[in-house]
Design a protein around this motif. Sequence first.
Motif, PDB file in Angstrom:
ATOM      1  N   MET A  30      28.223  34.744  58.441  1.00  0.00           N
ATOM      2  CA  MET A  30      27.965  33.310  58.403  1.00  0.00           C
ATOM      3  C   MET A  30      26.607  33.023  57.791  1.00  0.00           C
ATOM      4  N   SER A  31      25.620  33.816  58.142  1.00  0.00           N
ATOM      5  CA  SER A  31      24.277  33.608  57.613  1.00  0.00           C
ATOM      6  C   SER A  31      24.260  33.759  56.096  1.00  0.00           C
ATOM      7  N   VAL A  32      24.921  34.813  55.589  1.00  0.00           N
ATOM      8  CA  VAL A  32      24.926  35.059  54.152  1.00  0.00           C
ATOM      9  C   VAL A  32      25.718  33.982  53.416  1.00  0.00           C
ATOM     10  N   VAL A  33      26.923  33.670  53.907  1.00  0.00           N
ATOM     11  CA  VAL A  33      27.751  32.659  53.252  1.00  0.00           C
ATOM     12  C   VAL A  33      27.071  31.292  53.312  1.00  0.00           C
ATOM     13  N   GLY A  34      26.520  30.939  54.488  1.00  0.00           N
ATOM     14  CA  GLY A  34      25.849  29.657  54.613  1.00  0.00           C
ATOM     15  C   GLY A  34      24.660  29.530  53.681  1.00  0.00           C
ATOM     16  N   ASN A  35      23.883  30.595  53.543  1.00  0.00           N
ATOM     17  CA  ASN A  35      22.733  30.556  52.643  1.00  0.00           C
ATOM     18  C   ASN A  35      23.162  30.345  51.197  1.00  0.00           C
ATOM     19  N   TRP A  36      24.271  30.971  50.791  1.00  0.00           N
ATOM     20  CA  TRP A  36      24.737  30.791  49.415  1.00  0.00           C
ATOM     21  C   TRP A  36      25.154  29.343  49.174  1.00  0.00           C
ATOM     22  N   PHE A  37      25.890  28.760  50.115  1.00  0.00           N
ATOM     23  CA  PHE A  37      26.308  27.368  49.946  1.00  0.00           C
ATOM     24  C   PHE A  37      25.103  26.430  49.952  1.00  0.00           C
ATOM     25  N   GLN A  38      24.119  26.715  50.784  1.00  0.00           N
ATOM     26  CA  GLN A  38      22.912  25.879  50.814  1.00  0.00           C
ATOM     27  C   GLN A  38      22.184  25.923  49.483  1.00  0.00           C
ATOM     28  N   LYS A  39      22.023  27.115  48.934  1.00  0.00           N
ATOM     29  CA  LYS A  39      21.319  27.263  47.661  1.00  0.00           C
ATOM     30  C   LYS A  39      22.100  26.652  46.510  1.00  0.00           C
ATOM     31  N   THR A  40      23.411  26.784  46.546  1.00  0.00           N
ATOM     32  CA  THR A  40      24.243  26.366  45.416  1.00  0.00           C
ATOM     33  C   THR A  40      24.513  24.873  45.407  1.00  0.00           C
ATOM     34  N   PHE A  41      24.676  24.267  46.586  1.00  0.00           N
ATOM     35  CA  PHE A  41      25.105  22.871  46.653  1.00  0.00           C
ATOM     36  C   PHE A  41      24.119  21.976  47.407  1.00  0.00           C
ATOM     37  N   ASP A  42      22.891  22.461  47.594  1.00  0.00           N
ATOM     38  CA  ASP A  42      21.827  21.622  48.151  1.00  0.00           C
ATOM     39  C   ASP A  42      22.248  20.936  49.455  1.00  0.00           C
ATOM     40  N   CYS A  43      22.854  21.706  50.367  1.00  0.00           N
ATOM     41  CA  CYS A  43      23.314  21.156  51.639  1.00  0.00           C
ATOM     42  C   CYS A  43      22.651  21.913  52.785  1.00  0.00           C
ATOM     43  N   ILE A  44      22.856  21.434  53.981  1.00  0.00           N
ATOM     44  CA  ILE A  44      22.269  22.058  55.169  1.00  0.00           C
ATOM     45  C   ILE A  44      23.361  22.272  56.214  1.00  0.00           C
ATOM     46  N   PHE A  45      23.438  23.478  56.755  1.00  0.00           N
ATOM     47  CA  PHE A  45      24.321  23.797  57.869  1.00  0.00           C
ATOM     48  C   PHE A  45      23.506  23.720  59.169  1.00  0.00           C
ATOM     49  N   ARG A  46      24.122  23.147  60.197  1.00  0.00           N
ATOM     50  CA  ARG A  46      23.459  23.059  61.484  1.00  0.00           C
ATOM     51  C   ARG A  46      24.471  23.291  62.598  1.00  0.00           C
ATOM     52  N   ARG A  47      24.117  24.146  63.557  1.00  0.00           N
ATOM     53  CA  ARG A  47      25.018  24.389  64.676  1.00  0.00           C
ATOM     54  C   ARG A  47      25.348  23.088  65.394  1.00  0.00           C
ATOM     55  N   LEU A  48      26.612  22.947  65.772  1.00  0.00           N
ATOM     56  CA  LEU A  48      27.095  21.724  66.390  1.00  0.00           C
ATOM     57  C   LEU A  48      27.438  21.992  67.855  1.00  0.00           C
ATOM     58  N   ALA A  49      26.644  21.443  68.753  1.00  0.00           N
ATOM     59  CA  ALA A  49      26.907  21.571  70.188  1.00  0.00           C
ATOM     60  C   ALA A  49      27.807  20.422  70.645  1.00  0.00           C
ATOM     61  N   ILE A  50      28.407  20.579  71.819  1.00  0.00           N
ATOM     62  CA  ILE A  50      29.286  19.547  72.380  1.00  0.00           C
ATOM     63  C   ILE A  50      28.728  19.153  73.752  1.00  0.00           C
ATOM     64  N   SER A  51      28.394  17.908  73.923  1.00  0.00           N
ATOM     65  CA  SER A  51      27.777  17.451  75.163  1.00  0.00           C
ATOM     66  C   SER A  51      28.817  17.335  76.269  1.00  0.00           C
ATOM     67  N   PRO A  52      28.387  17.348  77.549  1.00  0.00           N
ATOM     68  CA  PRO A  52      29.329  17.119  78.656  1.00  0.00           C
ATOM     69  C   PRO A  52      30.082  15.801  78.516  1.00  0.00           C
ATOM     70  N   PHE A  53      29.419  14.781  77.998  1.00  0.00           N
ATOM     71  CA  PHE A  53      30.067  13.493  77.767  1.00  0.00           C
ATOM     72  C   PHE A  53      31.266  13.655  76.835  1.00  0.00           C
ATOM     73  N   ASN A  54      31.074  14.357  75.721  1.00  0.00           N
ATOM     74  CA  ASN A  54      32.162  14.548  74.765  1.00  0.00           C
ATOM     75  C   ASN A  54      33.227  15.496  75.305  1.00  0.00           C
ATOM     76  N   LEU A  55      32.824  16.485  76.103  1.00  0.00           N
ATOM     77  CA  LEU A  55      33.805  17.369  76.726  1.00  0.00           C
ATOM     78  C   LEU A  55      34.730  16.587  77.660  1.00  0.00           C
ATOM     79  N   SER A  56      34.177  15.600  78.369  1.00  0.00           N
ATOM     80  CA  SER A  56      35.006  14.800  79.272  1.00  0.00           C
ATOM     81  C   SER A  56      36.017  13.965  78.492  1.00  0.00           C
ATOM     82  N   TRP A  57      35.616  13.451  77.330  1.00  0.00           N
ATOM     83  CA  TRP A  57      36.561  12.737  76.472  1.00  0.00           C
ATOM     84  C   TRP A  57      37.672  13.672  76.012  1.00  0.00           C
ATOM     85  N   MET A  58      37.287  14.879  75.592  1.00  0.00           N
ATOM     86  CA  MET A  58      38.276  15.825  75.073  1.00  0.00           C
ATOM     87  C   MET A  58      39.306  16.198  76.132  1.00  0.00           C
TER      88      MET A  58
END
Length: 330
Positions: free
Chosen positions: A179-207
């Motif tokens: 993931m680190s290697v693939v993410g770095n390539w996409f960041q360099k190539t397409f000027d984007c940023i990857f960020r880990r996505l957490a799920i809050s207890p509030f959203n877990l209750s909705w799910m």
Amino acid sequence: DGAVRTLPSLGRLSRGLPFGRVHGRLGASPSSRLVLPAPLSQESGDPQRTALLLRKAWTLYSVTPLYRFCRGRLRDYARLLGAFIAAERQKGLAVEVGVELDIKVALSSLPELRGSERDQPAVLVQLSSRSRASPKNSEDKILWLGCFCCMYGDDLSENMLEDFTCLPLFLASGAESYMSVVGNWFQKTFDCIFRRLAISPFNLSWMVTMWAGCKVDKAASAVELTFSVPHLPQPLDISYAIHPEDAKALWNTIQKTPGEITQEEVDVFMDCLYSHFYRHFKIHLSATKLVKVSTAIASAHCDGVVKMLHSQYLSGVLMLLTELAISQIQ
């Protein structure tokens, strides 16, 4: 903290987000929302490739829009990413220790994996390998999978500038080193940023409320909630399992408008579960933290790890996750 973990900064990722504020329901304390959308259409795609998303543990990331990403160049991107991975292997990265592998990279479009015509079709990234000692007719071993997705991200898509591609949700399954290697390539190539996505207890209750109310097969698994007890010298989790028919029956007594779920109904559903648990065990679950929910539809952990289990509701689960990803990058 999974909510703030990012891939290594590349310094030049300073381009402003090319869209206005998005009012995503799930990520912005919704008062009400529609239930899960209709099942995915399989007319224009390969059901077997979509099935790759089921029954795997996926780590979630939000991704800012990709700059000058061209869907017609997926084969070129696969070749360039493969060369990048090979270069990283020379540094001792992205390779299993003690095993000689030829890593193959494939990027493919999943046209059936989108919610509306304004959504960009999903893009599957697959790393596979074959040991040099393996027979020539043996199948390649899948090392790692990644999937860019936008499911019902209409508010974001309609405000996107021409040179940007909106695929805000990224799912990764496999070793974090890949993931680190693939993410770095996409960041360099397409000027984007990857960020880990957490799920809050509030959203877990909705799910868990939405998924508990879905119709599933008779042999459905239990609805299970896992709570973490804070302020203890040793970690302590409480697991709370409810028979799926009981959870569905409870929801049927709460829901007022078919096809719609409100915040009030989510609160009542959770309060009923809490009250039932207290009557039996004299423990106030409201004083704990909801960290994981599991149903026959899907499971989700607060660290941002999900497992999708039911093909009929795949689009609905991805819709919720897309809204979370959009809310993080807006």
